[in-house]
Design a protein around this motif. Sequence first.
Motif, mmCIF file in Angstrom:
data_model
loop_
_atom_site.group_PDB
_atom_site.id
_atom_site.type_symbol
_atom_site.label_atom_id
_atom_site.label_comp_id
_atom_site.label_asym_id
_atom_site.label_seq_id
_atom_site.Cartn_x
_atom_site.Cartn_y
_atom_site.Cartn_z
ATOM 1 N N GLY A 254 0.579 -1.519 21.964
ATOM 2 C CA GLY A 254 1.177 -0.286 22.451
ATOM 3 C C GLY A 254 1.683 0.681 21.408
ATOM 4 N N SER A 255 1.482 0.380 20.124
ATOM 5 C CA SER A 255 1.968 1.280 19.086
ATOM 6 C C SER A 255 1.241 2.621 19.127
ATOM 7 N N THR A 256 2.002 3.689 18.946
ATOM 8 C CA THR A 256 1.431 5.043 18.862
ATOM 9 C C THR A 256 1.880 5.715 17.561
ATOM 10 N N ALA A 257 2.091 4.921 16.523
ATOM 11 C CA ALA A 257 2.522 5.460 15.231
ATOM 12 C C ALA A 257 1.556 6.553 14.780
ATOM 13 N N PRO A 258 2.061 7.643 14.223
ATOM 14 C CA PRO A 258 1.223 8.814 13.953
ATOM 15 C C PRO A 258 0.112 8.603 12.937
ATOM 16 N N LEU A 259 0.250 7.622 12.031
ATOM 17 C CA LEU A 259 -0.807 7.349 11.049
ATOM 18 C C LEU A 259 -1.347 5.930 11.203
ATOM 19 N N LEU A 260 -1.220 5.369 12.382
ATOM 20 C CA LEU A 260 -1.571 3.977 12.605
ATOM 21 C C LEU A 260 -3.006 3.683 12.158
ATOM 22 N N GLY A 261 -3.136 2.737 11.238
ATOM 23 C CA GLY A 261 -4.447 2.264 10.829
ATOM 24 C C GLY A 261 -5.230 3.181 9.920
ATOM 25 N N VAL A 262 -4.595 4.202 9.374
ATOM 26 C CA VAL A 262 -5.298 5.151 8.513
ATOM 27 C C VAL A 262 -5.041 4.796 7.046
ATOM 28 N N PRO A 263 -6.082 4.462 6.279
ATOM 29 C CA PRO A 263 -5.907 4.155 4.855
ATOM 30 C C PRO A 263 -5.739 5.441 4.042
ATOM 31 N N ILE A 264 -4.775 5.441 3.148
ATOM 32 C CA ILE A 264 -4.491 6.603 2.306
ATOM 33 C C ILE A 264 -4.392 6.153 0.851
ATOM 34 N N GLY A 265 -4.993 6.925 -0.050
ATOM 35 C CA GLY A 265 -4.899 6.628 -1.468
ATOM 36 C C GLY A 265 -3.542 7.036 -2.017
ATOM 37 N N VAL A 266 -3.160 6.424 -3.131
ATOM 38 C CA VAL A 266 -1.872 6.725 -3.762
ATOM 39 C C VAL A 266 -2.073 6.808 -5.275
ATOM 40 N N LYS A 267 -1.671 7.907 -5.856
ATOM 41 C CA LYS A 267 -1.733 8.066 -7.310
ATOM 42 C C LYS A 267 -0.972 6.933 -7.978
ATOM 43 N N ASP A 268 -1.515 6.422 -9.083
ATOM 44 C CA ASP A 268 -0.918 5.244 -9.696
ATOM 45 C C ASP A 268 0.334 5.541 -10.505
ATOM 46 N N SER A 269 0.996 6.637 -10.200
ATOM 47 C CA SER A 269 2.328 6.914 -10.737
ATOM 48 C C SER A 269 3.405 6.627 -9.694
ATOM 49 N N TYR A 270 2.995 6.268 -8.471
ATOM 50 C CA TYR A 270 3.916 5.904 -7.390
ATOM 51 C C TYR A 270 4.115 4.390 -7.388
#
Length: 343
Positions: free
Chosen positions: A80-96
Amino acid sequence: MNDTTVAPSRTALREADDLTSLGVTAAAAAVRNGDITSEDYTAALLQRARTLADLNAFITIDEAAVLASARAADKARAAGSTAPLLGVPIGVKDSYLTKGLATSLGLEGLAQFVPNEDADAVRAIKDAGATVFGKNNLVEMSYGLTGHNEHFGQVKNPHARDRMSGGSSSGSAASVAAKIVPASLGGDTVGSIRVPASFCGVVGFKPTTGRWLRNGVAPISHTLDSTGVFARSVEDCALVDQIVTGEKAAEHTVVGHDLKGVRLAFAPRQFLDLVDAEVDARFREVARRLHDAGAEVVEVDLGNDYNALVQTATWSIFAHETMGSISEFLPTTIFRPPSRRFT
């Protein structure tokens, strides 16, 4: 990345291409609606990352962890989750900083450093259901605009391998342009989002400094630094901005194409003198369309010394703040006692 998969069929390749073309908003909606699974979407992106490994857009991708997170997202959706970015892979700069995933800052000596906490912006997208797909390659310590890294290699432009990707958020821009991820978090001090976004042909959003929390991101200048995002549409950048800042979508006060009462200014002598004729023409076409929609569009001249003053002020601030900023970040964030360094 470990490549133990069998070569996909032509039909599978077409289906995967359809999936990798999805932007953040479309992918999130498709997962929430049950039109696709996060696992299938993530698998398609991983396959594309393998195929385009020559771009050198990522330093680290933990495939097993990414797929496990995708499966967890599918279970959450079924519950039942409706999280706004549910299951979406996102890249992250390696300074984070990324909890449990190596964070190098582009430095060979930190290649094995694994933080025990996430940067605030990473935590925000995770809380919204997103998956960290991997850590994007970058200019060492984010100090440069070309995309070159002596230790991890040059990030190549996905449109032309012999062209620069721009930097310092080089891998972030290239991975979004190449459809390896629908979006990636980056950072900008004197152009590190704007330059690679321009070179790679994606939308780069540099928020006003201070709009996005910067805790857990390797700094250069507290006055100039800004964390931000790359995506393939303004809509997707706006969605990620809402997630990171916690703001609701702005109420649209513009009705249809009516921009009456909106006043916009641009300075062609300072900003358009050196651009290609095609870019100039496209810019002026947008200005004309804004005018036709009711906006007042005004040309201004910021003076003969504007660019010189900007350069002097910017680099003076940069030089004054950078040593203190990074000297404070490294000991407090990385060089902690071993019991606090690793997960």
